[in-house]
Design a protein around this motif. Structure first.
Motif, PDB file in Angstrom:
ATOM      1  N   ARG A 474       0.834  -1.193   0.044  1.00  0.00           N
ATOM      2  CA  ARG A 474       0.072   0.050  -0.178  1.00  0.00           C
ATOM      3  C   ARG A 474       0.888   1.309   0.074  1.00  0.00           C
ATOM      4  NH1 ARG A 474      -3.373  -3.388   3.920  1.00  0.00           N
ATOM      5  NH2 ARG A 474      -5.471  -3.272   2.938  1.00  0.00           N
ATOM      6  N   ARG A 510       0.949  -1.218  -5.081  1.00  0.00           N
ATOM      7  CA  ARG A 510      -0.344  -0.511  -5.677  1.00  0.00           C
ATOM      8  C   ARG A 510      -0.151   1.132  -5.632  1.00  0.00           C
ATOM      9  NH1 ARG A 510      -5.383  -1.036  -2.000  1.00  0.00           N
ATOM     10  NH2 ARG A 510      -4.256   0.356  -0.627  1.00  0.00           N
ATOM     11  N   LYS A 518      -8.773   7.984   3.334  1.00  0.00           N
ATOM     12  CA  LYS A 518      -7.151   8.101   3.675  1.00  0.00           C
ATOM     13  C   LYS A 518      -6.862   9.535   3.157  1.00  0.00           C
ATOM     14  CE  LYS A 518      -6.459   3.206   2.258  1.00  0.00           C
ATOM     15  NZ  LYS A 518      -6.193   2.393   1.241  1.00  0.00           N
ATOM     16  N   GLU A 610     -12.572  -3.946  -7.180  1.00  0.00           N
ATOM     17  CA  GLU A 610     -13.098  -3.237  -5.903  1.00  0.00           C
ATOM     18  C   GLU A 610     -14.482  -2.794  -6.301  1.00  0.00           C
ATOM     19  OE1 GLU A 610      -9.674  -1.518  -3.264  1.00  0.00           O
ATOM     20  OE2 GLU A 610      -9.433  -0.730  -5.166  1.00  0.00           O
ATOM     21  N   GLY A 631      -9.815  -6.448  -4.394  1.00  0.00           N
ATOM     22  CA  GLY A 631      -9.883  -5.916  -3.084  1.00  0.00           C
ATOM     23  C   GLY A 631     -11.205  -6.243  -2.301  1.00  0.00           C
ATOM     24  N   ASN A 633     -12.146  -5.831   0.587  1.00  0.00           N
ATOM     25  CA  ASN A 633     -12.657  -4.761   1.664  1.00  0.00           C
ATOM     26  C   ASN A 633     -13.869  -4.002   1.119  1.00  0.00           C
ATOM     27  OD1 ASN A 633     -10.764  -6.143   3.166  1.00  0.00           O
ATOM     28  ND2 ASN A 633      -9.247  -4.591   3.157  1.00  0.00           N
ATOM     29  N   ASP A 634     -13.064  -3.413  -0.144  1.00  0.00           N
ATOM     30  CA  ASP A 634     -14.022  -2.328  -0.805  1.00  0.00           C
ATOM     31  C   ASP A 634     -14.965  -3.087  -1.658  1.00  0.00           C
ATOM     32  OD1 ASP A 634     -13.473   0.373  -0.167  1.00  0.00           O
ATOM     33  OD2 ASP A 634     -11.434   0.081  -0.796  1.00  0.00           O
ATOM     34  N   ARG A 644     -17.488   0.182   5.292  1.00  0.00           N
ATOM     35  CA  ARG A 644     -16.556  -0.718   5.808  1.00  0.00           C
ATOM     36  C   ARG A 644     -16.099  -0.355   7.230  1.00  0.00           C
ATOM     37  NH1 ARG A 644     -11.295  -0.563   1.912  1.00  0.00           N
ATOM     38  NH2 ARG A 644     -10.091  -1.002   3.650  1.00  0.00           N
TER      39      ARG A 644
HETATM   40  C1  PEP Z   1      -9.298  -3.852  -0.421  1.00  0.00           C
HETATM   41  O1  PEP Z   1     -10.210  -2.877  -0.704  1.00  0.00           O
HETATM   42  O2  PEP Z   1      -9.833  -4.926   0.076  1.00  0.00           O
HETATM   43  C2  PEP Z   1      -7.981  -3.411  -0.216  1.00  0.00           C
HETATM   44  C3  PEP Z   1      -7.090  -4.540  -0.040  1.00  0.00           C
HETATM   45  O3  PEP Z   1      -7.455  -2.169  -0.345  1.00  0.00           O
HETATM   46  P1  PEP Z   1      -7.621  -1.276   0.871  1.00  0.00           P
HETATM   47  O4  PEP Z   1      -7.911  -2.121   2.248  1.00  0.00           O
HETATM   48  O5  PEP Z   1      -6.188  -0.707   1.092  1.00  0.00           O
HETATM   49  O6  PEP Z   1      -8.806  -0.112   0.686  1.00  0.00           O
END
Ligand code: PEP
Ligand code: MG
Length: 756
Positions: A474, A510, A518, A610, A631, A633-634, A644
């Protein structure tokens, strides 16, 4: 109404003399209450102290029956004294017995007294006891008398905190201050930390309570206030803040508060009553904290905590505390306790002494938490009241596994945790032994376990965890912890360090994923957004500000000279964005080769999945890139419309539910069909049960926090993959979306002795 005989200044002077004299604590208390009663022309003055069992015990009295001392008791919340302690607010009554909360204690003989003024004895917002004066007549105590009594209460709070009264407690009875408490928060980073409290905003110990000359002290206060205001104005006028939304709003609020008449008046009043400027700030801050603890409205809490921050700044201004003093005094097993903290501030602490982190705020994906995870500090967040319940040096246990914080733990809890730590150490040993075993399933299918990283401090973990490489670097973390944009040389330096540490293992960088949550405080041009997660972030932002991307690409190309370079783009929505980014990259490559720079031996470009829109462009996507990385998470946040960072809905939908797993499977299958490597780098990869699910739907490469590699590999080595794939196929078939996949996976693990 009678006037007070002598002002609070005289009283404070007398108290100071008494504190300095050598005498038994009980005698000291007796003389203090007598002195207060005389000074305030009250017939009664009593001090109640809060015990660990939530009982307020009469510790000293002038005027009430002396035999009631240490016998008269009230529960927290019971009677007037109990309600003052429970609410942390004073009560000023001309006819106490008419008050609905009045509770009659026959042993004290207080029925003769009508008027009543009681104030909480507070320290850092915590109630330690109650101080009361009473009169026979129906007298109304003036506001300045109330202030004076609060000031005296603060002195008593110091006495309690310094342990002076501990000798008065009977065996087996503890004061509330030393009570052990267990607080429940949310587990943000796994691990167990045993150590001692270090308050991030240290309670500046104001040793000099009483002023000699209140005019001089008032001048000091005014001077500190005006330099505080100036520094805020200065921050506000700096060009980089001028356009910014959130950061600016906070500063504006600070400015408003720094000029708040009520706040300033209360500070001045405390100085006039005989306190030093710093003691005055501490007193007003303590009152504020107490109110904050009882406030439920989040907006008001936020405003109050702005005052709290401001008071800390003012204290530092007055006491000239340097940050170095803190690091020196830091114990070897520090557990940081803070309301909130910036990511950079955490990195200021010496890592080798950090055993844990406790936050009153924070969300699982807030910056500070990402950094804490990156450097492997067990973290518990959303622990309300943690700051005011802790004192520097208190023993504390942080359990990042179940989200518990045990302050001043009792012996049995300590023993249980010592056992837990030993157990975890045994497990770690097991993981270390697994490190050199081939990363493959029980039936021999190789699986690539990669780690996520973002700062130089993460790099040693690459060897320690046995990861096959870095699946997600990251790069924005370097930007987040800096105070200005890192220059191209600094970027190149970090990337080179990463590639050197990886020593040939693959690393996927990335490109900066800023925006959304962020935020870079120094970044001009970002505006307040209604929905930052859906806003101007990641690739959207870098395509609009190509200089940012160009600089980063140049740094990457140079750092990777003579080696392989893998770059991946975050938050891609349309395949065309990849084409645009590639054009920028190609231009940089041409530029560098024109100047005969050493170029990477190969350059692979990937995209993150994502944004759900990409799922309907999978074929084109797989053709357009060299690899993709999910990704999760997103992707999960957008697929389920679930923020999230919102703890309220964090558990509501399960990423291991049928819809999301079907989607993830579709992506893996599209990759296989196009021979494009697919990996997944969200938090989902890091838990054994979800990692198992991912393998069961076709993933053969996943990237996770370094600490997860061991547990995931332990699962992997015992996994009969073919059987699992059949089971998942069946579970995800068209039985309706209600199938409980999590239960299926748990059952499968149990049947095959797979450690989860
Ligand atoms: C995600 O979104 O899964 C990811 C790995 O990126 P970040 O958590 O940095 O947004
Ligand atoms: Mg993301």
């Amino acid at each position: 109404m009678r006037e007070t005989a002598a002002g609070p200044r005289v009283l404070l002077r007398r108290l100071r003399e008494m504190m300095a004299e050598a005498m038994e604590p009980q005698e000291r208390l007796d003389r203090i209450v007598r002195e207060i009663a005389q000074n305030m022309v009250a017939e009664v003055c009593s001090l109640y102290i809060l015990r660990a069992d939530s009982i307020l015990e009469l510790y000293a009295t002038e005027g009430l029956n002396p035999n009631a001392v240490h016998l008269a008791q009230l529960r927290l919340g019971q009677g007037l004294v109990g309600s003052i302690a429970a609410s942390a607010r004073p009560l000023n009554l001309s006819d106490a017995q008419k008050h609905p909360a009045f509770a009659y204690l026959p042993e004290t003989g207080e029925e003769a007294y009508h008027s009543f003024l009681g104030v909480p004895v507070l320290r850092a917002g915590r109630t330690l006891g109650v101080l009361v004066v009473q009169n026979r007549t129906q007298r109304h105590y003036r506001e300045d008398e109330e202030e004076a009594l609060e000031t005296v209460a603060m002195v008593i709070a110091e006495m309690i905190a310094t342990g002076d009264l501990a000798r008065l407690t009977r065996p087996g009875i503890e004061l509330d201050l030393s009570r052990s408490v267990s607080l429940k928060g949310l587990p943000f980073n796994d691990g167990v930390g045993l150590g001692h409290v270090v308050l991030h905003e240290p309670r500046i110990v104001v040793t000099n309570l009483f002023n000699e000359d209140s005019d001089r002290e008032m001048e000091r206060l005014e001077a500190a206030l005006s330099s505080l205001r100036l520094s805020i104005d200065d921050m506000l006028s700096r060009r980089d803040v001028a356009f910014e939304g959130e950061h600016r709003a906070v500063l504006e609020a600070y400015r408003m508060f720094a000029n708040d008449r009520g706040w300033v008046r209360r500070l001045e009043e405390a100085v006039r009553n005989g306190l030093t400027a710093e003691a005055a700030v501490e007193k007003v801050q303590s009152d504020m904290r107490a109110r904050m603890l009882h406030m439920t409205d989040p907006y008001l809490r936020e405003r109050m905590s702005d005052f709290d921050d401001l008071a800390n700044r003012l204290l530092r201004q007055l006491m000239g505390r340097g940050p170095d003093a803190l690091a020196e005094a830091m114990p070897k097993d520090a557990i940081l306790v803070a309301r909130s903290m910036g990511a950079a501030e955490l990195l200021d602490y010496p890592r080798e002494r950090l055993r844990g982190l406790v936050l009153e705020d924070g969300a699982p994906t807030s910056h500070i938490v990402i950094v804490a995870r990156a450097i492997g500090v067990p973290t518990v967040g959303q622990v309300k009241g943690a700051v005011s319940m802790s004192e520097n040096g208190d023993a504390v246990i942080v359990d990042g596994e179940d989200g518990q914080v045990h302050l001043r733990p009792q012996a049995d809890i300590e023993t249980a945790y010592a056992e837990k730590v030993r157990f975890r150490a045994r497990r770690q040993k097991l993981y270390r032994e697994l490190r050199d075993k081939p990363s493959q399933t029980k039936d021999g299918v190789p699986v690539e376990l990669l780690m996520n990283a973002g700062l130089a401090v993460d790099l040693p973990q690459l060897a320690q965890s046995g990861a096959a490489g870095i699946g997600l670097f990251r790069t924005e973390l370097q930007f987040m912890v800096a105070s200005t944009f890192p220059r191209v040389e600094a970027q190149e330096g970090l990337y080179r360090e990463v590639l050197d540490a990886a020593a040939g293992k693959p690393v996927t960088f990335r490109t900066i994923d800023i925006g959304g949550d962020k935020v870079l405080p120094y970044f001009k041009g970002a505006q307040h957004e209604e929905n930052p997660a859906l806003g101007w972030r990641a690739i959207r932002l870098t395509l609009d500000r190509p200089a940012l991307l160009r600089t980063q690409i140049r740094a990457l190309l140079k750092a990777a000279g003579g080696r392989e370079l893998k770059v991946m783009l975050p938050m891609v929505t349309e395949v065309d964005e990849i084409r645009q980014a590639r054009a920028i990259i190609d231009r940089e490559v041409r530029h560098l080769s024109r100047f005969a720079h050493h170029l990477p031996t190969s350059l692979k470009l990937g995209a993150m999945i994502e944004v759900p829109a990409l799922v309907w462009q999978l074929e084109e996507l797989m053709q357009a890139v060299d690899f993709v990385s999910v990704g999760s998470n997103d992707l999960f946040q957008f697929v389920t419309a679930t923020d999230r960072g919102n703890t309220r809905i964090a558990e509501r939908f399960d990423p291991l539910g049928v819809p999301f797993l079907r989607l993830l499977r579709q992506i893996a299958q599209a990759g296989q069909a196009a021979h494009t490597p697919v990996t997944l780098c969200g938090e989902l990869a890091g838990r054994p049960i979800s990692a198992m699910a991912l393998l069961g739907i076709g993933y053969r490469s996943i990237s996770m926090a370094p600490a997860s590699i061991g547990p995931v590999k332990a699962m992997l080595c015992e996994l009969p993959l073919e059987a699992l794939m059949e089971r998942m196929e069946d579970a995800l078939a068209n039985h309706g979306a209600k199938t409980d996949i999590r239960a299926e996976l748990t059952a499968f693990a149990r049947e095959h002795d797979i450690p989860l």
